[in-house]
Design an enzyme around this catalytic site. Structure first.
Site, PDB file in Angstrom:
ATOM      1  N   GLY A  71       0.834  -1.194   0.000  1.00  0.00           N
ATOM      2  CA  GLY A  71       0.000   0.000   0.000  1.00  0.00           C
ATOM      3  C   GLY A  71       0.867   1.242   0.000  1.00  0.00           C
ATOM      4  O   GLY A  71       2.018   1.232   0.454  1.00  0.00           O
ATOM      5  N   CYS A  72       0.328   2.345  -0.500  1.00  0.00           N
ATOM      6  CA  CYS A  72       1.122   3.567  -0.671  1.00  0.00           C
ATOM      7  C   CYS A  72       1.637   4.125   0.649  1.00  0.00           C
ATOM      8  O   CYS A  72       2.829   4.432   0.794  1.00  0.00           O
ATOM      9  CB  CYS A  72       0.315   4.617  -1.432  1.00  0.00           C
ATOM     10  SG  CYS A  72      -1.330   4.944  -0.754  1.00  0.00           S
ATOM     11  N   MET A  73       0.763   4.257   1.650  1.00  0.00           N
ATOM     12  CA  MET A  73       1.221   4.777   2.942  1.00  0.00           C
ATOM     13  C   MET A  73       2.064   3.752   3.682  1.00  0.00           C
ATOM     14  O   MET A  73       2.972   4.114   4.437  1.00  0.00           O
ATOM     15  CB  MET A  73       0.020   5.218   3.784  1.00  0.00           C
ATOM     16  CG  MET A  73      -0.619   6.489   3.282  1.00  0.00           C
ATOM     17  SD  MET A  73      -2.007   7.044   4.295  1.00  0.00           S
ATOM     18  CE  MET A  73      -3.250   5.817   3.878  1.00  0.00           C
ATOM     19  N   ALA A  90       5.663   3.906   2.139  1.00  0.00           N
ATOM     20  CA  ALA A  90       6.351   5.123   2.579  1.00  0.00           C
ATOM     21  C   ALA A  90       6.825   4.968   4.016  1.00  0.00           C
ATOM     22  O   ALA A  90       7.950   5.351   4.367  1.00  0.00           O
ATOM     23  CB  ALA A  90       5.425   6.328   2.443  1.00  0.00           C
TER      24      ALA A  90
END
Length: 346
Positions: A151-153, A156
Site C-alpha cells: 500500500g502507498c502509505m 512510505a
C-alpha cells in the site's frame, strides 16, 4: 529484435489505471493489449483519459469488461477496487504468467486480519501463490502467480523504518503519522471538495489497515517486530504522501550509526534518495510526478525522526508495479520510469 511483452490492465479507468496506461504506453518492453472498465466498456481509451488528449495518433484500444479477458498475456496489472480481484482471480490467473496487484487483497496472511480488512480474500481463496513484494527489499518468487505490491502509505512508512529496524538501532515502540493527498481515496470517494480544500484533518487515528501490513512486512523481511502507532491525516493536495516516524534509539546508538544504516540500505537503490542531516529534508512537491521516494533521518540525542515522501499514484502504486514487472522480467529496474527533465519550481 524481440517482441514486446503483451500486458493487460484490469480496473483501468481509475487514477492508478490511468497512470499504468501512461507508463506502459511509453515503456519500450511492454504493450497494453487489453484494459478493462465495467462502467466505460466500449469507450475509446484515449478519448477517456485527459492525459491522452494531446496524442497525435490515438490508440484504437477500447475499454472492455473484465469478463471479456481472453488469450494469454505475459503480465496482467490489476488495480481493481479492493475485494474485486479475489472474486475473479482463478479465472484471470489462467490468462497470464504474473498478476501484479496494487490493491490490498493479498497483502496479509493472518486469517483474523484478513477477515477484518480483506474478507473477500478469505471468502474466495486462491490456489496459487500470492507473494508480497517490495521492489527494494524482496526476493523475486517466480513460483508466485500474484505479485502483490505494498500500500502507498505502508511502503512510505517502511522506507522510514527499514534501515533502523534492520540494523537494530531503535526501541520497539514507534509512532508514525502519514499524510496523504486526495487521489488516494480513488474516484469513488464520497468526500466533498469543500471538506478537504484549505483543510488539514485527521482521517483515521486508529485501526487503519496499513498498520498490520507494515508490521507484517518488517517481520517478513527482517524477522523483527515493532509496536506501531499508525495514524493517517488528509492533505489538501491531489497527490503525494509524507510519512513521519518517531522512534527512540537504543543506548550507545549515535547519529553516525543512523546515517550509516540509511546510506548502506539505500545508496544502491535507484529510486530512493536519502537526505543525511544538513543536506535537506524530503518534500512532496519534489517527488510528485516521479517514481522517486525521498527519505531522511534526523537525530537529537536518542530521539530519531525519519521521513519519507512519495507520489502515491506512482511510487505508491502504478510506478511501483512497473518497477516490479521490470525486475520480474529481467529488464533494467529503471526502464520506462526515469523522468530526467527538471520539474517546474516553485
Amino acid at each position: 529484435m524481440t517482441s514486446k511483452k503483451r500486458v493487460a490492465i484490469l480496473g483501468g479507468s481509475g487514477f492508478t489505471g490511468a497512470e499504468l496506461y501512461r507508463l506502459l504506453g511509453r515503456h519500450p518492453e511492454f504493450e497494453v493489449a487489453f484494459i478493462s472498465s465495467e462502467s466505460k466498456a466500449g469507450f475509446p481509451v484515449d478519448k477517456y483519459f485527459v492525459g491522452s488528449i494531446h496524442k497525435k495518433k490515438p490508440s484504437s484500444l477500447k475499454f472492455s469488461k473484465a469478463a471479456d479477458l481472453d488469450g494469454h498475456y505475459d503480465a496482467i496489472f490489476s488495480c481493481l477496487p479492493t475485494g474485486q480481484l479475489p472474486k475473479i482471480a482463478k479465472r484471470v490467473a489462467q490468462h497470464t504468467d504474473y498478476i501484479f496487484n496494487v490493491s490490498g487483497d493479498y497483502r496479509l496472511s493472518d486469517a483474523d486480519l484478513l477477515q477484518k480488512h480483506y474478507p473477500e480474500s478469505l471468502q474466495h481463496g486462491f490456489d496459487g501463490i500470492a507473494h508480497y513484494y517490495i521492489p527494494e527489499f524482496s526476493e523475486i518468487d517466480r513460483s508466485a502467480k500474484i505479485v502483490n505490491l505494498p500500500g502507498c502509505m505502508a511502503v512510505a512508512t517502511i522506507y522510514t523504518l527499514y534501515p533502523l529496524v534492520a540494523a537494530g538501532l531503535i526501541e520497539q515502540r514507534v509512532i508514525t503519522d502519514a499524510k496523504t493527498g486526495s487521489s488516494g481515496g480513488g474516484k469513488s470517494t464520497t468526500e466533498h471538495h469543500a471538506e478537504r480544500s484549505q483543510n488539514f484533518r485527521a482521517h483515521k487515528l486508529h485501526g487503519h489497515r496499513h498498520r498490520p501490513e507494515i508490521e507484517h512486512a518488517l517481520s517478513l523481511h527482517l524477522q523483527q517486530t515493532v509496536d506501531l502507532q499508525f495514524s493517517v491525516f488528509s492533505l489538501d493536495l491531489p497527490r503525494g504522501i509524507m510519512a513521519t516516524s518517531y522512534s527512540y534509539l537504543k543506548k550507545e546508538v549515535s547519529a553516525a550509526d543512523v546515517k550509516k544504516a540509511f546510506f548502506s540500505a539505500y545508496a544502491s537503490k535507484p529510486f530512493l534518495h536519502y537526505f543525511s542531516s544538513g543536506n535537506g529534508t524530503p518534500m512532496i512537491k519534489t517527488v510528485v510526478g516521479t517514481n522517486i521516494a525521498e527519505v531522511g533521518a534526523y537525530v537529537d540525542g536518542r530521539s530519531c525522526v525519519s521521513i519519507a515522501t512519495i507520489d502515491n499514484l506512482l511510487k505508491g502504486a502504478a510506478g511501483q508495479a512497473v518497477q516490479a514487472a521490470n525486475l520480474y522480467f529481467g529488464f533494467p529496474e529503471e526502464t520506462g520510469l526515469r523522468f530526467d527533465g527538471e520539474g517546474a519550481w516553485p
